[in-house]
Design a protein around this motif. Structure first.
Motif, PDB file in Angstrom:
ATOM      1  N   LEU A 310      22.386  44.418 -26.148  1.00  0.00           N
ATOM      2  CA  LEU A 310      22.327  43.338 -25.183  1.00  0.00           C
ATOM      3  C   LEU A 310      23.736  42.979 -24.724  1.00  0.00           C
ATOM      4  N   ILE A 311      23.933  42.960 -23.417  1.00  0.00           N
ATOM      5  CA  ILE A 311      25.219  42.579 -22.840  1.00  0.00           C
ATOM      6  C   ILE A 311      25.138  41.111 -22.443  1.00  0.00           C
ATOM      7  N   ARG A 312      26.025  40.317 -23.016  1.00  0.00           N
ATOM      8  CA  ARG A 312      26.062  38.898 -22.731  1.00  0.00           C
ATOM      9  C   ARG A 312      27.403  38.572 -22.090  1.00  0.00           C
ATOM     10  N   PRO A 313      27.420  38.254 -20.816  1.00  0.00           N
ATOM     11  CA  PRO A 313      28.705  38.016 -20.134  1.00  0.00           C
ATOM     12  C   PRO A 313      29.412  36.783 -20.671  1.00  0.00           C
ATOM     13  N   ASP A 314      30.732  36.860 -20.722  1.00  0.00           N
ATOM     14  CA  ASP A 314      31.563  35.732 -21.124  1.00  0.00           C
ATOM     15  C   ASP A 314      31.940  34.863 -19.923  1.00  0.00           C
ATOM     16  N   LEU A 315      31.925  35.484 -18.739  1.00  0.00           N
ATOM     17  CA  LEU A 315      32.360  34.786 -17.531  1.00  0.00           C
ATOM     18  C   LEU A 315      31.353  35.008 -16.417  1.00  0.00           C
ATOM     19  N   VAL A 316      31.324  34.077 -15.483  1.00  0.00           N
ATOM     20  CA  VAL A 316      30.470  34.220 -14.309  1.00  0.00           C
ATOM     21  C   VAL A 316      31.311  33.894 -13.072  1.00  0.00           C
ATOM     22  N   VAL A 317      31.167  34.713 -12.047  1.00  0.00           N
ATOM     23  CA  VAL A 317      31.900  34.524 -10.790  1.00  0.00           C
ATOM     24  C   VAL A 317      30.907  34.065  -9.723  1.00  0.00           C
ATOM     25  N   GLU A 318      31.220  32.948  -9.098  1.00  0.00           N
ATOM     26  CA  GLU A 318      30.364  32.401  -8.048  1.00  0.00           C
ATOM     27  C   GLU A 318      31.207  32.068  -6.824  1.00  0.00           C
ATOM     28  N   TYR A 319      30.530  32.039  -5.687  1.00  0.00           N
ATOM     29  CA  TYR A 319      31.215  31.762  -4.418  1.00  0.00           C
ATOM     30  C   TYR A 319      31.167  30.277  -4.125  1.00  0.00           C
ATOM     31  N   ASP A 320      32.331  29.692  -3.890  1.00  0.00           N
ATOM     32  CA  ASP A 320      32.436  28.276  -3.545  1.00  0.00           C
ATOM     33  C   ASP A 320      32.276  28.138  -2.034  1.00  0.00           C
ATOM     34  N   GLU A 321      31.147  27.589  -1.607  1.00  0.00           N
ATOM     35  CA  GLU A 321      30.868  27.480  -0.180  1.00  0.00           C
ATOM     36  C   GLU A 321      31.823  26.522   0.519  1.00  0.00           C
ATOM     37  N   ASP A 322      32.260  25.476  -0.175  1.00  0.00           N
ATOM     38  CA  ASP A 322      33.128  24.484   0.460  1.00  0.00           C
ATOM     39  C   ASP A 322      34.515  25.054   0.741  1.00  0.00           C
ATOM     40  N   GLU A 323      35.121  25.690  -0.258  1.00  0.00           N
ATOM     41  CA  GLU A 323      36.475  26.211  -0.084  1.00  0.00           C
ATOM     42  C   GLU A 323      36.492  27.692   0.300  1.00  0.00           C
ATOM     43  N   ARG A 324      35.309  28.319   0.353  1.00  0.00           N
ATOM     44  CA  ARG A 324      35.177  29.729   0.761  1.00  0.00           C
ATOM     45  C   ARG A 324      36.029  30.667  -0.089  1.00  0.00           C
ATOM     46  N   VAL A 325      35.941  30.478  -1.381  1.00  0.00           N
ATOM     47  CA  VAL A 325      36.649  31.346  -2.321  1.00  0.00           C
ATOM     48  C   VAL A 325      35.724  31.631  -3.489  1.00  0.00           C
ATOM     49  N   TYR A 326      36.048  32.687  -4.223  1.00  0.00           N
ATOM     50  CA  TYR A 326      35.318  33.016  -5.438  1.00  0.00           C
ATOM     51  C   TYR A 326      36.026  32.376  -6.628  1.00  0.00           C
ATOM     52  N   ARG A 327      35.227  31.843  -7.545  1.00  0.00           N
ATOM     53  CA  ARG A 327      35.776  31.198  -8.729  1.00  0.00           C
ATOM     54  C   ARG A 327      35.119  31.764  -9.977  1.00  0.00           C
ATOM     55  N   ALA A 328      35.913  31.875 -11.030  1.00  0.00           N
ATOM     56  CA  ALA A 328      35.414  32.346 -12.325  1.00  0.00           C
ATOM     57  C   ALA A 328      35.304  31.162 -13.277  1.00  0.00           C
ATOM     58  N   GLU A 329      34.195  31.119 -13.995  1.00  0.00           N
ATOM     59  CA  GLU A 329      33.967  30.075 -14.977  1.00  0.00           C
ATOM     60  C   GLU A 329      33.432  30.695 -16.251  1.00  0.00           C
ATOM     61  N   LEU A 330      33.711  30.033 -17.361  1.00  0.00           N
ATOM     62  CA  LEU A 330      33.171  30.476 -18.641  1.00  0.00           C
ATOM     63  C   LEU A 330      31.681  30.189 -18.700  1.00  0.00           C
ATOM     64  N   VAL A 331      30.959  31.094 -19.315  1.00  0.00           N
ATOM     65  CA  VAL A 331      29.524  30.876 -19.496  1.00  0.00           C
ATOM     66  C   VAL A 331      29.333  29.786 -20.533  1.00  0.00           C
ATOM     67  N   GLN A 332      28.729  28.689 -20.138  1.00  0.00           N
ATOM     68  CA  GLN A 332      28.560  27.554 -21.027  1.00  0.00           C
ATOM     69  C   GLN A 332      27.298  27.717 -21.866  1.00  0.00           C
ATOM     70  N   GLY A 333      27.296  27.070 -23.024  1.00  0.00           N
ATOM     71  CA  GLY A 333      26.110  27.061 -23.871  1.00  0.00           C
ATOM     72  C   GLY A 333      25.992  28.229 -24.804  1.00  0.00           C
ATOM     73  N   ARG A 334      26.934  29.174 -24.760  1.00  0.00           N
ATOM     74  CA  ARG A 334      26.855  30.330 -25.645  1.00  0.00           C
ATOM     75  C   ARG A 334      27.332  29.991 -27.052  1.00  0.00           C
ATOM     76  N   LEU A 335      28.500  29.336 -27.109  1.00  0.00           N
ATOM     77  CA  LEU A 335      29.089  29.019 -28.405  1.00  0.00           C
ATOM     78  C   LEU A 335      28.693  27.608 -28.822  1.00  0.00           C
ATOM     79  N   PRO A 336      28.345  27.396 -30.065  1.00  0.00           N
ATOM     80  CA  PRO A 336      28.003  26.048 -30.523  1.00  0.00           C
ATOM     81  C   PRO A 336      29.237  25.150 -30.531  1.00  0.00           C
TER      82      PRO A 336
END
Length: 518
Positions: A310-336
């Motif tokens: 099973l591959i569990r990503p550490d990061l997720v990249v999403e597009y910010d519609e307001d600033e028109r840029v891509y941002r990387a965030e840590l995947v929340q809820g994985r670590l206690p």
């Protein structure tokens, strides 16, 4: 030659890694699953480390789980057939609880780890029915999947087999590899069977009978075959035996002949030769090849694929519609969420407590604090590295792998002001979820080349462009490696023939002769 001894003074500088720094590097390099396992081990071994208080949403989820547990317990009580027996069971469980709680409290009192007030407060919480978050974290681990041998042994025990072959068949299952094949030589198996089973009377005939029984009894069909040819024949025969429609299928009958006589030609894609050897036309050969695609060349992997994980990503990249840029965030809820126990923190600062107990608690508190700081540093470093990657590889998120740019780790390290080894540890076995799929973070770091127009392209982008060229070729006349070199040169990418061949193999693309469609 003269030997003598003497004393000399020398001043030098040496760098030694402190245990705290070593732990920090280890935590940084750990993939997500390994870090979760490490946290679970620390929760079980370090009493000063505990789960932090949960938020309202997590409290609601916990309440739902507790209600489900109560419903399960109520159902279990309703299913108890004998009330007297149930009363005895509860009485015995109560005795065990009292016995072990007394032992535990006595050990703690002797060690001085908890004061009487702390122990009374924890016992009151336990009697009130409050759940132990540490135990919940340790219990929420995935169960181990049964291995291939264990699953086959379970099938073998339920099979209707002659007693004299049962033990020999169970022994043979231990020789079946992860693909489902029994590849060992018969002479070797015979010698080992006589030695392991301590039966010199085992014959070659009984060994063959046990192997045939395995092939008939085990599912899916094709298990315990000696090679690919036997594996496919077993699957074809099983299908024709169990499916009435398959018995009269001419394509399946021809497929059996192809496997029996011309399997090497199938692997080399020599379809005209197969047609000549078997005396059939080309459409018949193609239909037989199509019929073969329904069978699995490695039936053992259908039960237990050792390579699947099973591959569990550490990061997720999403597009910010307001600033028109891509941002990387840590995947929340994985670590206690972890915290330091207040009860033990008070013991460490209580001068009236036992000195040995205070020293023990201080060591445990120090270890817990180091782990928390290492995890925080890991998350911060990972997020910083991902930010540089997203900024540098904007074209990838817009256009795909063919737009990847060269990104050496040294460049990222200089930009972040860290050592290149830190960047290497940060991206090791980490994955990033992007709008174009989940990719290993290390994929975004590579060297590259320049096109004739001066545009920088990473080697991954070159491979993606090569795959595009091969996908667009005429399958009736596929391109050779020399022709692929010319096609890539026409697009401004200069490659050697051996480089094209290497990239083609890395992409899992066959040679031109094997890619040809008749």
């Amino acid at each position: 030659m003269r030997l003598d001894t003497g004393q000399h003074l020398r001043i030098d500088q040496r760098m030694k890694l402190a245990p705290r720094m070593i732990q920090s590097m280890e935590v940084l390099q750990m993939p997500q699953a390994a870090l979760e396992e490490r946290i679970e081990q620390e929760l079980g071994a370090n009493p000063t480390l505990e789960l932090a208080e949960v938020g309202p949403d997590e409290q609601a989820l916990t309440a739902e789980r507790e209600q489900a547990d109560r419903d399960d317990a109520e159902t279990q009580r309703e299913l108890t057939a004998d009330p007297d027996s149930a009363a005895e069971d509860f009485e015995r469980l109560g005795n065990l609880s009292e016995q072990y709680s007394e032992d535990w409290s006595g050990n703690v009192a002797e060690s001085g780890a908890l004061s009487g007030e702390d122990f009374a407060r924890r016992r009151a919480r336990s009697l009130a029915g409050e759940r132990d978050g540490k135990l919940d974290a340790l219990a929420n681990t995935a169960s181990r999947t049964a291995s291939l041998s264990e699953q086959l042994l379970d099938q073998w025990r339920l099979a209707d087999i002659e007693p004299e072959l049962s033990g020999l068949g169970a022994w043979l299952i231990g020789w079946i590899d992860a693909d489902g094949y029994l590849r060992a030589d018969e002479a070797e198996l015979l010698d080992r069977a006589r030695e392991d089973l301590e039966d010199p009377e085992i014959s070659s005939l009984s060994l063959r009978l046990a192997k045939a029984s395995l092939q008939d009894a085990l599912e899916p069909p094709g298990l315990a075959a000696g090679d690919l040819r036997e594996c496919l024949l077993l699957q074809i025969d099983a299908l024709r035996r169990d499916d009435p429609d398959a018995q009269d299928d001419p394509a399946l009958a021809l497929a059996r002949r192809v496997v029996d006589r011309s399997l090497k030609d199938v692997e080399a894609n020599r379809l005209p030769k197969i047609a000549r050897d078997l005396g059939v036309d080309m459409p018949g050969v193609k239909s037989a090849i199509a019929a073969l695609r329904r069978f699995h060349p490695h039936p053992g992997r259908l039960l237990a694929d050792a390579e699947e994980r099973l591959i569990r990503p550490d990061l997720v990249v999403e597009y910010d519609e307001d600033e028109r840029v891509y941002r990387a965030e840590l995947v929340q809820g994985r670590l206690p969420a972890l915290s330091i126990s207040e009860d033990y923190a008070r013991i460490a600062s209580d001068r009236s407590a036992d000195p040995k107990a205070r020293e023990f608690v201080r060591d445990q508190l120090r270890s817990a604090q180091w782990l928390l700081e290492a995890i925080d540093q890991r998350q911060a470093t990972l997020l910083r590295v991902a930010g540089v990657v997203v900024a540098a590889q904007h074209g990838f998120f817009e256009s795909g792998p063919e737009a990847l740019r060269p990104l050496p780790m040294t460049q990222v390290a200089d930009q972040l002001g860290v050592h290149v080894a830190t960047v290497s540890r940060a991206v090791s076995e980490k994955y990033m979820q992007t709008p174009r799929g989940v990719y290993p973070l290390r994929m975004f770091f590579s060297g590259g080349t320049e096109t004739e127009e001066g545009q920088a392209m990473s080697w991954a982008a070159v491979q993606a462009k090569l795959k595009q060229v091969i996908d667009a070729e005429d399958k009736a006349a596929p391109l050779s490696d020399d022709q692929l070199v010319e096609k890539m040169r026409a697009q401004g990418i200069e490659l050697a023939r051996r480089t094209v061949a290497k990239y083609r193999k890395q992409l899992g693309i066959a040679t031109a002769r094997q890619r040809r469609e008749y």
